[in-house]
Motif scaffolding. Structure first.
Motif, short mmCIF file in Angstrom:
data_model
loop_
_atom_site.label_atom_id
_atom_site.label_comp_id
_atom_site.label_asym_id
_atom_site.label_seq_id
_atom_site.Cartn_x
_atom_site.Cartn_y
_atom_site.Cartn_z
N ARG A 154 0.58 2.72 -10.16
CA ARG A 154 1.40 2.72 -11.39
C ARG A 154 0.50 2.46 -12.72
O ARG A 154 0.61 2.98 -13.66
CB ARG A 154 2.35 1.36 -11.37
N THR A 155 -0.62 1.76 -12.50
CA THR A 155 -1.71 1.41 -13.79
C THR A 155 -2.31 2.67 -14.10
O THR A 155 -2.39 3.16 -15.00
CB THR A 155 -2.55 0.50 -13.28
N ALA A 156 -2.83 3.57 -12.75
CA ALA A 156 -3.35 4.55 -13.30
C ALA A 156 -2.47 5.98 -13.59
O ALA A 156 -2.66 6.85 -14.66
CB ALA A 156 -4.10 5.44 -12.02
N ALA A 157 -1.26 5.78 -13.43
CA ALA A 157 -0.45 6.90 -13.68
C ALA A 157 0.26 6.51 -15.11
O ALA A 157 0.21 7.61 -15.85
CB ALA A 157 1.17 6.62 -12.90
N ARG A 158 0.04 5.39 -15.60
CA ARG A 158 0.28 5.18 -17.09
C ARG A 158 -0.81 5.40 -17.94
O ARG A 158 -0.68 6.19 -18.90
CB ARG A 158 0.59 3.50 -17.38
N CYS A 159 -2.00 5.44 -17.27
CA CYS A 159 -3.20 5.83 -18.10
C CYS A 159 -3.41 7.16 -18.18
O CYS A 159 -3.96 7.95 -19.04
CB CYS A 159 -4.53 5.10 -17.52
N CYS A 160 -3.36 7.95 -17.10
CA CYS A 160 -3.47 9.39 -16.90
C CYS A 160 -2.49 10.39 -16.85
O CYS A 160 -2.45 11.41 -16.83
CB CYS A 160 -4.78 9.53 -16.05
N GLY A 161 -1.43 9.84 -15.89
CA GLY A 161 -0.16 10.56 -15.76
C GLY A 161 -0.70 11.92 -14.74
O GLY A 161 -1.65 11.90 -14.14
N GLY A 162 0.14 12.80 -14.72
CA GLY A 162 0.00 14.03 -14.04
C GLY A 162 0.56 14.07 -12.66
O GLY A 162 1.42 13.13 -12.34
N SER A 163 -0.16 14.93 -11.76
CA SER A 163 0.41 14.85 -10.46
C SER A 163 -0.26 13.88 -9.68
O SER A 163 -0.96 13.08 -10.18
CB SER A 163 -0.13 16.20 -9.87
N ALA A 164 0.24 13.67 -8.43
CA ALA A 164 -0.46 12.62 -7.62
C ALA A 164 -1.93 12.91 -7.33
O ALA A 164 -2.59 11.97 -7.18
CB ALA A 164 0.21 12.73 -6.24
N GLU A 165 -2.12 14.08 -7.19
CA GLU A 165 -3.53 14.61 -6.98
C GLU A 165 -4.63 14.15 -8.23
O GLU A 165 -5.33 13.54 -7.94
CB GLU A 165 -3.80 15.91 -6.58
N SER A 166 -4.03 14.45 -9.22
CA SER A 166 -4.88 13.82 -10.45
C SER A 166 -4.89 12.18 -10.77
O SER A 166 -5.96 11.92 -11.05
CB SER A 166 -4.34 14.42 -11.76
N VAL A 167 -3.77 11.69 -10.68
CA VAL A 167 -3.84 10.11 -10.55
C VAL A 167 -4.71 9.61 -9.42
O VAL A 167 -5.58 8.63 -9.49
CB VAL A 167 -2.51 9.69 -10.24
N TYR A 168 -4.88 10.28 -8.14
CA TYR A 168 -5.66 9.67 -7.12
C TYR A 168 -7.00 9.94 -7.56
O TYR A 168 -7.94 9.23 -7.34
CB TYR A 168 -5.27 10.71 -5.77
N ALA A 169 -7.24 11.35 -8.20
CA ALA A 169 -8.58 11.63 -8.56
C ALA A 169 -9.38 10.46 -9.68
O ALA A 169 -10.27 10.10 -9.64
CB ALA A 169 -8.88 12.95 -9.14
N TYR B 154 0.83 -1.09 -0.02
CA TYR B 154 -0.03 0.01 -0.08
C TYR B 154 0.83 1.18 0.00
O TYR B 154 1.83 1.35 0.76
CB TYR B 154 -0.75 -0.08 1.30
N VAL B 155 0.64 2.23 -0.94
CA VAL B 155 1.21 3.61 -1.02
C VAL B 155 0.55 4.42 -0.02
O VAL B 155 0.93 5.27 0.67
CB VAL B 155 1.41 4.14 -2.18
N CYS B 156 -0.78 4.38 -0.26
CA CYS B 156 -1.77 5.31 0.45
C CYS B 156 -2.48 4.44 1.50
O CYS B 156 -3.46 3.58 0.98
CB CYS B 156 -2.87 6.18 -0.46
N ILE B 157 -2.27 4.51 2.66
CA ILE B 157 -3.14 3.73 3.50
C ILE B 157 -4.68 4.31 3.76
O ILE B 157 -5.48 3.73 3.98
CB ILE B 157 -2.60 3.65 5.10
N CYS B 158 -4.56 5.66 3.83
CA CYS B 158 -6.00 6.60 4.06
C CYS B 158 -7.09 6.11 3.06
O CYS B 158 -8.14 5.72 3.17
CB CYS B 158 -5.67 8.05 3.94
N ASN B 159 -6.40 5.82 1.66
CA ASN B 159 -7.38 5.39 0.66
C ASN B 159 -7.18 4.06 0.24
O ASN B 159 -7.81 3.81 -0.89
CB ASN B 159 -7.12 6.34 -0.35
N ALA B 160 -6.43 3.40 0.86
CA ALA B 160 -6.16 2.02 0.36
C ALA B 160 -5.79 1.79 -1.04
O ALA B 160 -6.44 1.06 -1.63
CB ALA B 160 -7.47 1.02 0.83
N ILE B 161 -4.82 2.68 -1.39
CA ILE B 161 -4.20 2.70 -2.79
C ILE B 161 -2.93 1.80 -2.78
O ILE B 161 -1.95 2.12 -2.15
CB ILE B 161 -4.10 3.92 -3.54
N ARG B 162 -2.93 0.79 -3.64
CA ARG B 162 -1.78 -0.22 -3.89
C ARG B 162 -0.94 0.46 -4.71
O ARG B 162 -1.46 1.05 -5.52
CB ARG B 162 -2.23 -1.62 -3.97
#
Length: 64
Positions: A15-30, A2-10
């Protein structure tokens, strides 16, 4: 892992979301349907997103 415990993001999901949309951490979290909560993960998230962005760019350069 887990990278983000608060949101349970693995890491793999980030990495998958970053490849699809890129940008800042905030945009990938969104893109994952979340927003940073305590923000302690943002530095690591930005590093992972940067790695994926560079890897994506490198594979595009090799393909061209």
């Amino acid at each position: 892992m887990y990278v983000c415990i608060c949101n349970a993001i693995r890491e793999k999901d980030l990495r998958t979301a970053a490849r699809c949309c890129g940008g800042s951490a905030e945009s990938v979290y969104a893109a994952l349907g979340h927003t940073p909560q305590c923000c302690q993960c943002l530095e690591e998230a930005e590093d992972i997103i940067s790695e994926e962005t560079m890897a994506s760019s490198a594979s595009l350069s090799v393909a061209a």
